[in-house]
Design an enzyme around this catalytic site. Structure first.
Site, short mmCIF file in Angstrom:
data_model
loop_
_atom_site.label_atom_id
_atom_site.label_comp_id
_atom_site.label_asym_id
_atom_site.label_seq_id
_atom_site.Cartn_x
_atom_site.Cartn_y
_atom_site.Cartn_z
NE ARG A 41 -40.44 17.31 -36.34
CZ ARG A 41 -41.32 16.78 -35.50
NH1 ARG A 41 -40.90 16.21 -34.37
NH2 ARG A 41 -42.61 16.81 -35.76
CE LYS B 238 -41.44 20.91 -36.03
NZ LYS B 238 -42.30 21.27 -37.18
CG HIS C 119 -37.66 17.00 -43.06
ND1 HIS C 119 -37.74 17.05 -41.69
CD2 HIS C 119 -38.95 17.15 -43.51
CE1 HIS C 119 -38.99 17.23 -41.31
NE2 HIS C 119 -39.74 17.29 -42.41
NE ARG D 216 -40.53 14.36 -39.43
CZ ARG D 216 -41.02 13.95 -38.26
NH1 ARG D 216 -40.35 13.06 -37.55
NH2 ARG D 216 -42.18 14.41 -37.83
CG HIS E 289 -46.87 14.29 -37.95
ND1 HIS E 289 -47.02 13.54 -39.09
CD2 HIS E 289 -45.74 15.02 -38.14
CE1 HIS E 289 -46.04 13.79 -39.93
NE2 HIS E 289 -45.25 14.69 -39.38
CE1 TYR F 158 -43.79 11.83 -45.35
CE2 TYR F 158 -45.16 12.07 -43.41
CZ TYR F 158 -44.04 12.41 -44.12
OH TYR F 158 -43.16 13.33 -43.61
#
Length: 302
Positions: free
Chosen positions: A146, A170, A239, A242, A265, A274
């Site tokens: 990211r 994150k 993004h 990404r 994730h 995806y």
């Protein structure tokens, strides 16, 4: 006071990102103002489902997007759950709230041929900034990190011996991402020209000419500028690269769980989107390549 206490809780105990905390703050302050106007004060124990539903109606009537409304309700849900835990209220009013349906959009991505054109044919120029900017593009495409993760990379996080980078994602979760020979060579070139033109001793891996860390808008401008040279996507952002990394990995045989781990994730559902990209590409290729894929209205056989 309760809102500020909650924001401190999700920031320092739950380790939410500063972006999420700011979004929740804006959402909760907006709700506070609405409640105060409705009942004369912001008293959580007096807030019921009708008040929450009325707020949702106002948001929709004001043209808020379904995704935005859902995020605001998510902020409220977390806030009231926190109040229940603290025994400020006995139950949460966020029950059976009808949310607007969100139509899932497939992520935009750059085609492999366009990325090859960008990295193999486009002239980035010479000097520190040119080498850095090309490495930024390649780092996004080669690792799927990211924008905030790229900006936060420290020099010690990039290990040439092991060909890995340590990424802090994150909620301060860390993961290790491997990289290949091409990226390794570019990192070596970048470090050499950085030492020559800027000097050493800076903690961050990617820096500006003054030695300071990059900032989000600068990275966005770099990516947008170079993607504009090879593709016509409406959205051209870090993004998107990404998404491009993820679709490229799956299109070339990577397992879904492996891509999930590389992207950082927490849920496989976030990665599964995806697979829809790869299936849409597969359908397009089939229709373009098979001689009978687009034939219409003829009777064959019996």
């Amino acid at each position: 006071m309760l809102i500020e206490s909650f924001l401190g809780y999700i920031r320092y105990e739950k380790k939410y990102s500063s972006h999420t905390v700011l979004s929740y703050k804006n959402d909760l302050f907006q709700f506070r103002d609405f409640v105060t106007k409705e009942i004369g004060e912001f008293a959580p124990e007096k807030i019921d489902r009708d008040i929450v539903r009325n707020w949702v109606v106002v948001l929709v009537e004001n043209g808020e997007a379904p995704r935005t409304v859902s995020r605001k309700i998510s902020a409220l849900r977390s806030f009231f759950r926190y109040l229940v835990i603290r025994k400020e209220i006995t139950d949460t009013p966020i029950r059976n709230i009808q949310l607007p349906k969100i139509r899932k959009r497939l992520p935009s991505f750059v085609k492999q041929g366009e990325m090859d054109l960008l990295l193999d044919e486009v002239d980035f120029g010479s000097g520190f900034r040119a080498v850095r900017d090309k490495l930024i593009i390649t780092m996004f495409y080669s690792t799927g990190i990211r924008r905030a993760e790229l900006i936060g990379l420290r020099d010690v996080d990039v290990d040439l011996m092991a060909s890995t980078i340590k990424v802090t994602g994150k909620r301060n979760k860390q993961r290790i991402i491997p990289f290949g020979k091409e990226l390794r060579t570019m990192i070596e070139e970048y470090r050499a020209i950085r030492a020559k033109e800027i000097g050493g001793g800076y903690p961050y891996f990617f820096i500006k000419e003054d030695g300071e860390a990059l900032y989000p808008q600068l990275v966005y401008r770099v990516v947008t500028h170079y993607l504009e040279t090879v593709c016509s996507l409406t959205k051209k952002s870090p993004h998107v690269l990404r998404h491009t990394f993820a679709s490229a990995m799956l299109n070339n045989g990577a397992e879904l769980n492996s891509v999930k781990a590389l992207l950082g994730h927490s849920s496989l559902a976030s990665t599964e989107v995806y697979t829809h990209i790869t299936f849409e590409e597969l359908k397009k290729s089939y229709k373009q390549a098979h001689p009978r894929a687009e034939r219409k209205g003829e009777n064959y056989g019996n």
